[in-house]
Motif scaffolding. Structure first.
Motif, short mmCIF file in Angstrom:
data_model
loop_
_atom_site.label_atom_id
_atom_site.label_comp_id
_atom_site.label_asym_id
_atom_site.label_seq_id
_atom_site.Cartn_x
_atom_site.Cartn_y
_atom_site.Cartn_z
N GLY A 157 0.79 -1.23 0.00
CA GLY A 157 0.00 0.00 0.00
C GLY A 157 0.82 1.28 0.00
O GLY A 157 0.66 2.14 -0.87
N VAL A 158 1.72 1.41 0.96
CA VAL A 158 2.40 2.71 1.11
C VAL A 158 3.40 2.97 0.00
O VAL A 158 3.64 4.12 -0.38
CB VAL A 158 3.04 2.82 2.52
N ASP A 161 9.46 -7.91 -3.31
CA ASP A 161 8.31 -8.23 -2.46
C ASP A 161 8.21 -9.75 -2.37
O ASP A 161 8.51 -10.45 -3.35
CB ASP A 161 7.01 -7.64 -3.01
N ASN A 215 6.58 -4.18 10.10
CA ASN A 215 7.53 -3.59 11.06
C ASN A 215 8.65 -4.53 11.51
O ASN A 215 9.80 -4.11 11.66
CB ASN A 215 6.78 -3.09 12.29
N GLU A 228 10.26 2.91 6.61
CA GLU A 228 8.92 3.20 7.11
C GLU A 228 8.89 3.18 8.64
O GLU A 228 9.73 2.58 9.30
CB GLU A 228 7.89 2.21 6.54
N LYS A 229 7.89 3.86 9.18
CA LYS A 229 7.69 3.91 10.62
C LYS A 229 6.81 2.75 11.05
O LYS A 229 6.02 2.29 10.22
CB LYS A 229 7.11 5.23 11.09
N THR A 274 5.54 10.80 7.68
CA THR A 274 4.99 11.52 6.52
C THR A 274 4.23 12.79 6.89
O THR A 274 4.20 13.74 6.11
CB THR A 274 4.05 10.56 5.76
N TRP A 327 -1.15 -8.04 8.66
CA TRP A 327 -0.03 -8.14 9.61
C TRP A 327 -0.15 -7.12 10.74
O TRP A 327 0.42 -7.32 11.82
CB TRP A 327 1.30 -7.99 8.87
N ARG A 328 -0.88 -6.02 10.50
CA ARG A 328 -1.00 -4.95 11.51
C ARG A 328 -1.69 -5.42 12.80
O ARG A 328 -1.59 -4.73 13.82
CB ARG A 328 -1.82 -3.79 10.94
N1 LIG Z 1 4.36 6.74 6.56
C1 LIG Z 1 3.08 6.47 6.37
O1 LIG Z 1 2.25 7.35 6.25
C2 LIG Z 1 2.66 5.04 6.28
C3 LIG Z 1 1.43 4.67 5.70
C4 LIG Z 1 1.13 3.31 5.58
C5 LIG Z 1 2.03 2.35 6.03
N2 LIG Z 1 3.20 2.73 6.61
C6 LIG Z 1 4.20 1.76 7.07
O2 LIG Z 1 4.74 1.11 5.90
C7 LIG Z 1 5.00 -0.26 6.15
C8 LIG Z 1 4.22 -1.12 5.14
O3 LIG Z 1 2.84 -0.81 5.28
P1 LIG Z 1 1.82 -1.09 4.07
O4 LIG Z 1 0.54 -0.44 4.46
O5 LIG Z 1 2.40 -0.73 2.78
O6 LIG Z 1 1.66 -2.66 4.20
P2 LIG Z 1 1.28 -3.69 3.05
O7 LIG Z 1 0.91 -4.95 3.74
O8 LIG Z 1 0.30 -3.06 2.11
O9 LIG Z 1 2.65 -3.88 2.24
C9 LIG Z 1 3.76 -4.53 2.80
C10 LIG Z 1 4.40 -5.36 1.69
O10 LIG Z 1 5.60 -5.93 2.18
C11 LIG Z 1 5.70 -7.26 1.63
N3 LIG Z 1 6.63 -8.03 2.45
C12 LIG Z 1 6.43 -8.63 3.65
N4 LIG Z 1 7.58 -9.18 4.11
C13 LIG Z 1 8.54 -8.91 3.19
C14 LIG Z 1 9.92 -9.20 3.09
N5 LIG Z 1 10.57 -9.87 4.06
N6 LIG Z 1 10.60 -8.79 1.99
C15 LIG Z 1 9.96 -8.13 0.99
N7 LIG Z 1 8.64 -7.82 1.03
C16 LIG Z 1 7.94 -8.20 2.12
C17 LIG Z 1 4.27 -7.77 1.61
O11 LIG Z 1 4.09 -8.83 0.71
C18 LIG Z 1 3.51 -6.51 1.22
O12 LIG Z 1 3.34 -6.41 -0.19
C19 LIG Z 1 4.62 -0.49 7.60
O13 LIG Z 1 5.75 -0.38 8.42
C20 LIG Z 1 3.64 0.64 7.92
O14 LIG Z 1 3.63 1.01 9.29
C21 LIG Z 1 3.51 4.05 6.74
#
Ligand SMILES: NC(=O)c1ccc[n+]([C@@H]2O[C@H](COP(=O)([O-])OP(=O)(O)OC[C@H]3O[C@@H](n4cnc5c(N)ncnc54)[C@H](O)[C@@H]3O)[C@@H](O)[C@H]2O)c1
Length: 382
Positions: A34-35, A57, A97, A117-118, A146, A186-187
């Motif tokens: 997502g992010v 990924d 995380n 990422e945080k 962010t 995972w959250r």
């Molecule tokens: N800064 C912000 O505003 C903000 C917003 C959303 C999420 N986040 C942070 O970003 C991080 C990811 O969140 P998200 O919402 O994108 O989650 P998400 O689940 O949408 O994406 C995470 C991705 O990582 C992949 N993944 C898992 N383990 C892995 C590994 N060992 N190697 C490679 N890829 C792997 C998953 O398959 C998935 O596609 C988290 O730490 C979250 O806290 C921050």
């Protein structure tokens, strides 16, 4: 030459600039969920001197979607492959995380700049070790807080720094979203996320409370999990968190965040409120009102609206045109710009891993406070 891209709301480099690959900073992205799709890829697209060269990924469908959207053909399911590449100078870590610290440490050891990422780690010791390792290696390090990039937040920080608050009295923040009972993936799993709403949403507010008012001195926290399962999957993390705190400068703080504020909506348009009260002024900020603050003055009749000066609408030197696109989305792109610009100019990133570690120190203390049902004095965190 730059051409305006309406979808991104930004000026993007033309082919002539992209062709000068030799001068571009090669970026590898680990975690394409997502992010990454929402913030990192469009943010990097805005940076004339950056080029995404590798994607990683563990989920094949996520990897394929990101490859399709970027046109990047070098893909892998092992982050080690990305880090080993000589055309990758910088790595963005956007995975669950639990994986942040080991991936970041491996990238730093290989001499790569890292935007993580945080929350950047699962505890303060690991977060601080990341900062120290990056500094020792001389690589740029950045925590993805962010919300520091919201124009109104930048202007608020400027006003506070210039002394406009007077003696700081109170910090108050309230983040209310409605994710209902749906699965958080995972959250909602402690061994993958560490904490629930504390790390997910409150960590940003912890960060900007300390950016605005400095260190916290002591705190008491509470968390609550309302659902042990979400969409049939076990959840062992909190849906709600609150921290009551005192800052070293004498100000008090109240920070609350919920994922189950019914009817508030799930998106970034949901409630994200911050209020500062001091002897000379009060300031009220809402993320959704990205270019506006409300201001109260001693003896005033109530709060008045001010518009954020135009020079704060985008990060310094960012090519983003804040009048284009959805400003609640596009401010996030300045984060990637800050990372690339810091690499290019060999200067520290804002916010750094040290800011990530400082937020982590508060999160650790909050977890301890909840477990021991008491106030926790913050030790000398850096
Ligand atoms: N800064 C912000 O505003 C903000 C917003 C959303 C999420 N986040 C942070 O970003 C991080 C990811 O969140 P998200 O919402 O994108 O989650 P998400 O689940 O949408 O994406 C995470 C991705 O990582 C992949 N993944 C898992 N383990 C892995 C590994 N060992 N190697 C490679 N890829 C792997 C998953 O398959 C998935 O596609 C988290 O730490 C979250 O806290 C921050």
């Amino acid at each position: 030459m730059h051409a305006f891209n309406r979808d991104l709301g930004a000026f993007l480099p033309g082919a002539d600039l992209y062709n000068s690959v030799m001068q571009q900073i090669g970026v590898g992205i680990v975690g394409c969920g997502g992010v990454t799709l929402q913030n990192h890829i469009p943010g990097l697209a805005m940076c004339a001197d950056a080029k995404v060269v590798a994607l990683c990924d563990t989920d094949a469908a996520c990897l394929e979607r990101a490859a399709r959207e970027t046109g990047v053909r070098t893909t892998t399911n092992k982050y080690e492959d990305v880090i080993a590449r000589s055309d990758v100078q910088a790595v963005i870590i956007a995975t669950p995380n639990i994986t942040h610290a080991p991936i970041a440490q491996a990238a730093i050891a290989a001499g790569k700049h890292v935007l993580c990422e945080k929350p950047i780690a699962m505890n303060y010791a690991d977060a601080l070790a990341m900062y120290r390792a990056a500094e020792a290696k001389g690589v740029r390090n950045m925590s993805a807080f962010t919300y520091r990039f919201v124009p109104a937040m930048r202007y608020l920080a400027h006003l506070v720094k210039s002394g406009a608050l007077g003696q700081p009295y109170h910090f108050r923040s309230c983040r209310l979203q409605d994710w209902g009972r749906r699965s958080l993936g995972w959250r909602q799993v402690a061994k993958l996320a560490g904490t629930g709403e504390l790390g997910d949403m409150l960590s940003h507010r912890i960060d900007f409370s300390q950016m605005l008012l400095g260190r916290m001195e002591r705190l008491v926290a509470n968390t609550k999990r309302y659902f042990d399962d979400r969409s049939g999957q076990a959840s062992d993390l909190e849906d709600w968190v609150a921290i009551l705190t005192e800052f070293a400068n004498g100000a008090t703080g109240v920070l609350e965040s919920s994922k189950i504020a019914t009817g508030r909506n799930e998106s970034w348009r949901s409630q994200d409120y911050l209020e500062l009260n001091g002897s000379d002024a009060s300031f009220v900020f809402f993320t959704e009102r990205w270019n506006e603050l409300q201001v109260g003055k001693p003896g005033g009749m109530g709060l008045e609206k001010i518009t954020i000066p135009k020079e704060f609408w985008a990060w310094p030197a960012s090519p983003r045109d804040a009048t284009q696109g959805d400003p609640l989305v596009t401010f996030r792109y300045d984060q990637a710009f800050e990372f690339i610009d810091a690499i290019r100019n060999q200067r520290p990133c804002t916010p750094s891993f040290l800011d990530g570690a400082r937020a982590q120190a508060i999160m650790d203390a909050a977890v301890r406070s909840v477990a021991e049902r008491r106030w926790v004095q913050l030790e000398n965190y850096e």
